[in-house]
Design an enzyme around this catalytic site. Structure first.
Site, mmCIF file in Angstrom:
data_model
loop_
_atom_site.group_PDB
_atom_site.id
_atom_site.type_symbol
_atom_site.label_atom_id
_atom_site.label_comp_id
_atom_site.label_asym_id
_atom_site.label_seq_id
_atom_site.Cartn_x
_atom_site.Cartn_y
_atom_site.Cartn_z
ATOM 1 N N GLU A 51 50.915 12.334 59.892
ATOM 2 C CA GLU A 51 51.609 12.541 58.787
ATOM 3 C C GLU A 51 51.085 13.590 57.779
ATOM 4 O O GLU A 51 49.728 12.682 57.464
ATOM 5 C CB GLU A 51 52.151 10.897 58.274
ATOM 6 C CG GLU A 51 52.864 10.954 56.923
ATOM 7 C CD GLU A 51 53.333 9.649 56.431
ATOM 8 O OE1 GLU A 51 54.081 9.696 55.173
ATOM 9 O OE2 GLU A 51 52.594 8.668 57.138
ATOM 10 N N ASP A 80 53.921 5.163 46.216
ATOM 11 C CA ASP A 80 52.547 5.305 46.603
ATOM 12 C C ASP A 80 51.587 4.393 45.773
ATOM 13 O O ASP A 80 51.609 4.431 44.608
ATOM 14 C CB ASP A 80 51.818 6.787 46.662
ATOM 15 C CG ASP A 80 52.599 7.360 47.857
ATOM 16 O OD1 ASP A 80 52.683 6.807 48.813
ATOM 17 O OD2 ASP A 80 52.972 8.388 47.612
#
Length: 271
Positions: free
Chosen positions: A54, A65
């Site tokens: 990723e 995040d």
């Protein structure tokens, strides 16, 4: 617009083939542009036994995040990283032998338009895409545009996803289904979330696509436990914390090798 019926693409075929041998899948994460030689991390990941990688395109407002990935994005942006530069770096490396899956926020997709964005990914050798802030009921257009470019759009499911929406995510996701182990942001944690087992079981009832479990998986023991429920794991914050602390590609290869070993041991465990 309805989601077209699509045959499995590069990412799904690759992950299915490895999963079907009994292998636990490992997808580590790196923020593009984080260091001058950041593509060396990709080679190290592949050498450590990653089944897919990723690649995060840094964004100034990464809402899903946690602190570590936010810091990584800020560091990359301060170095002048951009989608164009990151994809140019990718285009200059040899084939890694595993699929690359880009993750980013929808604003970056909209900036160039879905068609141009996905075409640029494909030219750079990317096969998959994750857009965590794109809800499933708005994903049809990008799914179709991405598929035309040869990009598989993987969707996310969380413990709070209601059953009807989970069924839609399972049906519309391409490549794999990304199971978010807990409600919250990315980041290292001391234990695998208790909600992970139930979520992966719910997803598996609706699809045979590979299910990768992420958010908070940080240690070999957590990877081993996650493999008992999902087909594999996504490991991001634990990788990027090491990068931010100065770890080089060899250090990351050694760390990921411990996760690879844990996943393999779980696969070999008598059932």
């Amino acid at each position: 617009m309805t989601t077209p019926t699509l045959t499995p693409g590069v990412v799904e075929r690759h992950l299915r083939a490895r999963r079907d041998t009994g292998r636990g899948l490992l997808m580590p994460y790196v923020t593009g542009g984080i260091t001058p030689g950041w593509t060396d991390y990709l080679r190290a990941f592949a050498a450590a036994g990653a089944d897919a990688i990723e690649l995060g395109l840094p964004f100034s407002d990464p809402t899903l995040d946690g602190v570590t990935i936010q810091q990584a994005s800020e560091t990359a942006l301060a170095r002048g990283a951009s989608t164009r530069r990151i994809l140019a770096d990718l285009a200059g490396i040899p084939d890694l032998g595993v699929p690359l899956v880009v993750s980013t926020y929808y604003n970056l997709v909209l900036h160039d338009g879905g068609e141009a964005f996905c075409a640029a990914l494909r030219r750079a050798g990317v096969s998959g895409l994750i857009v965590p802030d794109l809800p499933v009921h708005e994903a049809d257009e990008l799914t179709e545009v991405a598929a035309t470019a040869g990009i598989e759009l993987a969707l996310l499911a969380s413990p709070a996803t209601p059953e009807p929406r989970l069924a839609e995510i399972s049906r519309r996701s391409r490549g794999f289904v990304y199971a978010v182990s807990l409600m919250g942001t990315t980041g290292e944690r001391t234990a695998l979330a208790a909600s992970a087992a139930e979520l992966t079981a719910r997803i598996r009832r609706g699809t045979d696509r590979p299910v990768l479990l992420g958010f908070g998986i940080s240690t070999p023991d957590q990877a081993r436990e996650a493999r008992r429920h999902a087909d594999g794991v996504v490991v991001g914050a634990a990788v990027m914390r090491r990068v931010l602390d100065g770890a080089g590609p060899d250090d990351l290869r050694a760390f990921l090798a411990t996760l690879r070993q844990a996943l393999d041991q779980e696969c070999d465990r008598p059932r």
